[in-house]
Design an enzyme around this catalytic site. Structure first.
Site, short mmCIF file in Angstrom:
data_model
loop_
_atom_site.label_atom_id
_atom_site.label_comp_id
_atom_site.label_asym_id
_atom_site.label_seq_id
_atom_site.Cartn_x
_atom_site.Cartn_y
_atom_site.Cartn_z
N HIS A 114 -0.59 1.78 33.23
CA HIS A 114 -1.60 1.62 34.28
C HIS A 114 -1.19 2.23 35.62
CE1 HIS A 114 -4.48 -0.10 37.01
NE2 HIS A 114 -3.57 -0.90 37.53
N HIS A 128 2.23 -0.33 42.76
CA HIS A 128 1.19 -1.14 43.38
C HIS A 128 1.03 -2.55 42.79
CE1 HIS A 128 -1.65 0.13 40.17
NE2 HIS A 128 -2.26 -0.99 40.47
N GLU A 157 2.76 -8.18 42.83
CA GLU A 157 1.80 -9.07 42.19
C GLU A 157 2.34 -9.64 40.88
OE1 GLU A 157 -0.44 -9.77 44.21
OE2 GLU A 157 -1.80 -10.75 42.79
N ASP A 158 2.96 -8.81 40.07
CA ASP A 158 3.24 -9.19 38.68
C ASP A 158 4.70 -9.47 38.37
OD1 ASP A 158 0.60 -8.81 38.32
OD2 ASP A 158 0.76 -6.84 37.37
N ASP A 161 -6.92 2.56 41.47
CA ASP A 161 -6.61 1.39 40.65
C ASP A 161 -7.88 0.88 39.97
OD1 ASP A 161 -5.19 -1.04 39.78
OD2 ASP A 161 -6.27 -2.05 41.41
N ASP A 220 -35.61 15.81 40.61
CA ASP A 220 -34.38 16.56 40.89
C ASP A 220 -33.22 16.17 39.96
OD1 ASP A 220 -34.29 14.08 41.93
OD2 ASP A 220 -33.70 14.68 43.95
MN MN Z 1 -3.50 -2.35 39.25
#
Ligand code: MN
Length: 480
Positions: free
Chosen positions: A48, A72, A76-77, A139, A259
């Site tokens: 990811h 990123h 968090e993880d 993300d 269009d």
């Molecule tokens: Mn992510």
């Protein structure tokens, strides 16, 4: 599977050896941090962040942004802290990672539908660095493109959130490519049936229209050559979500949308856009009221083009867009084209690229006075929405206040009665004084008391008209 060799080869085209190595180091660090984790699909988690970084190489994201993209989800993880990342990769990268993590948290707050617009603005104001938003958008794009494995209910929630929050942000920043992808993925996840029906409808008329467009392209090329204008003429097709929106908002049936297919002419110089317009209007009849000059008056996100609609063969309308290659890049990448353009020295060219709206003007000025891209990025945050801050009530409602607002302003924004009786407050759960100047993202709780009344000194630290007029009103009616 992630292929770090492929990524480094890609970025070596625009980053130096040292920068490439930094990105590589961030990759291995992230791989370690996510070692035992799997995605919902069962793939190793590192696939990811790797994919997010790859998406960003498309806009030639700098090395710090790429490192942050790879890292990123680390805070968090895993047990790894912001400080640890800062020690390893420097403060700047750590700040971006931290910013992305914080944005993720806001998502879980209760959020009324009507607040979506405020939320978009707030996300932008909160992000201290425009790269935070770019990483977050990439993300979201990767998560949306791998949504298929998720349960249907979760798919719908993510799709709706993307349409409400993320694609408008991409649009606001002029990032057309990302916006289109986000919209198509969300549309198909949210309304799979409508998506399929519309796709079939477009397919059905494609054959007929294709011939028409091809003939027009052939004619355009012929005429332009005759007039010594070098141009690239391409056919284009509207994306499904924008057709759907048009049908819904204008209450039109599919056959009334004229269009769906069109032509885009790309040239080197701005003058050529107008010359071409003259040439095609002298041959094809233009639809009245459909000509738009977004070159002289760019859209707020910096978009520039000439638009016109012509009566084609048998009266079938053909929409034509004319723009320079520079304008085309802005149209596709928006704010991210800054990275694509880093080497552009020509200030006048830049001026045209960014358009003339206020915030874009601000950006331009900053870009010119900033000695390097770091300065520029640092300055972008304040120029996006310079006049407002966004704070939360304890329940998670978002309140918009003018820059410089204090607790008093916040209290009156909730209710006159709360303002008149506000005794003290907590900012992010910390007891604070009423004259504290608020910052975006804070949560404020007002403690009222019926023993409290407005006093003259409150006027010295309130800025909103609502607070000031209420305080004055009270003082006038209760003076002895
Ligand atoms: Mn992510």
């Amino acid at each position: 599977m992630p292929d770090i060799y492929r990524l480094t080869k890609q970025i070596a085209k625009y980053l130096n050896h040292h920068q490439v190595n930094q990105v590589r180091r961030a990759y291995y660090y992230a791989e370690q941090a996510h070692l035992d984790q799997k995605r919902f699909s069962g793939e190793p988690y590192i696939t990811h962040p790797y994919a997010v970084a790859v998406l960003l190489t498309d806009m030639k994201m700098d090395e710090k942004g790429l490192m942050a993209a790879l890292l990123h989800d680390v805070i968090e993880d895993s047990q790894i802290t912001k400080q640890a990342i800062s020690l390893q990769f420097g403060r700047e990268v750590a700040d971006i990672v931290d910013g992305v993590s914080k944005l993720a948290h806001i998502n879980f707050r209760s959020r009324a539908h009507a607040q979506a617009e405020n939320f978009q603005k707030m996300s932008l104001a909160l992000a201290k660095d425009i790269r935070v938003i770019l990483v977050k958008l990439a993300d979201r794009l990767h998560n949306m493109s791998t949504l298929g494995v998720m349960p249907a209910s979760k798919r719908r929630i993510k799709a709706r959130e993307t349409l409400e929050i993320y694609s408008p942000i991409a649009n606001r920043l002029g990032m057309h490519n990302i916006n289109v992808e986000l919209e198509e993925l969300s549309f198909s996840a949210l309304y799979p049936l409508r998506y399929r029906l519309l796709m079939q409808a477009v397919k059905k008329i494609r054959g007929k229209r294709e011939l028409l467009v091809k003939q027009a392209i052939y004619f355009f090329e012929y005429e332009l050559k005759k007039n010594n204008i070098t141009a690239t003429v391409i056919g284009r097709e509207k994306h499904l979500y924008s057709i759907y929106q048009k049908m819904k908002i204008r209450r039109k049936s599919f056959s009334e949308i004229m269009d769906v297919f069109g032509i885009r002419v790309l040239v080197q110089k701005k003058d050529d856009c107008y010359r071409i317009l003259g040439i095609i209007h002298s041959v094809y009849k233009p639809f009245p009221g459909r000509f738009k000059d977004y070159i002289a008056i760019p859209k707020i996100n910096g978009y520039q083009s000439l638009h016109t609609t012509l009566f084609g063969e048998k009266g079938t309308p053909i929409e034509v867009q004319m723009r320079t290659l520079d304008m085309d890049r802005i149209a596709n990448y928006g704010i991210a084209s800054h990275w694509l353009y880093k080497k552009t020295k020509d200030a006048e060219l830049k001026a045209r690229q960014w358009g003339n709206q206020r915030w874009i003007d601000d950006l331009l000025e900053l870009q010119q006075i900033s000695t390097n891209s770091v300065d520029f990025i640092e300055n972008v945050k304040t120029s996006l929405f310079p006049d407002s801050i966004y704070v939360f009530t304890p329940k998670g409602d978002i309140i918009e206040l003018p820059q410089g607002a204090t607790v008093i302003d916040f209290a009156y924004a909730l209710h006159t009665y709360i303002g008149n009786q506000c005794a003290t407050c907590r900012i992010n759960k910390q007891l604070s004084s009423l004259n504290t100047v608020l910052e975006s993202g804070q949560t404020i709780e007002i403690i009222t008391s019926n023993k409290v009344n407005p006093v003259k000194s409150w006027l010295m630290f309130s800025v909103s008209s609502k607070a000031r007029s209420n305080i004055r009103h009270y003082l006038k009616n209760n003076s002895v």
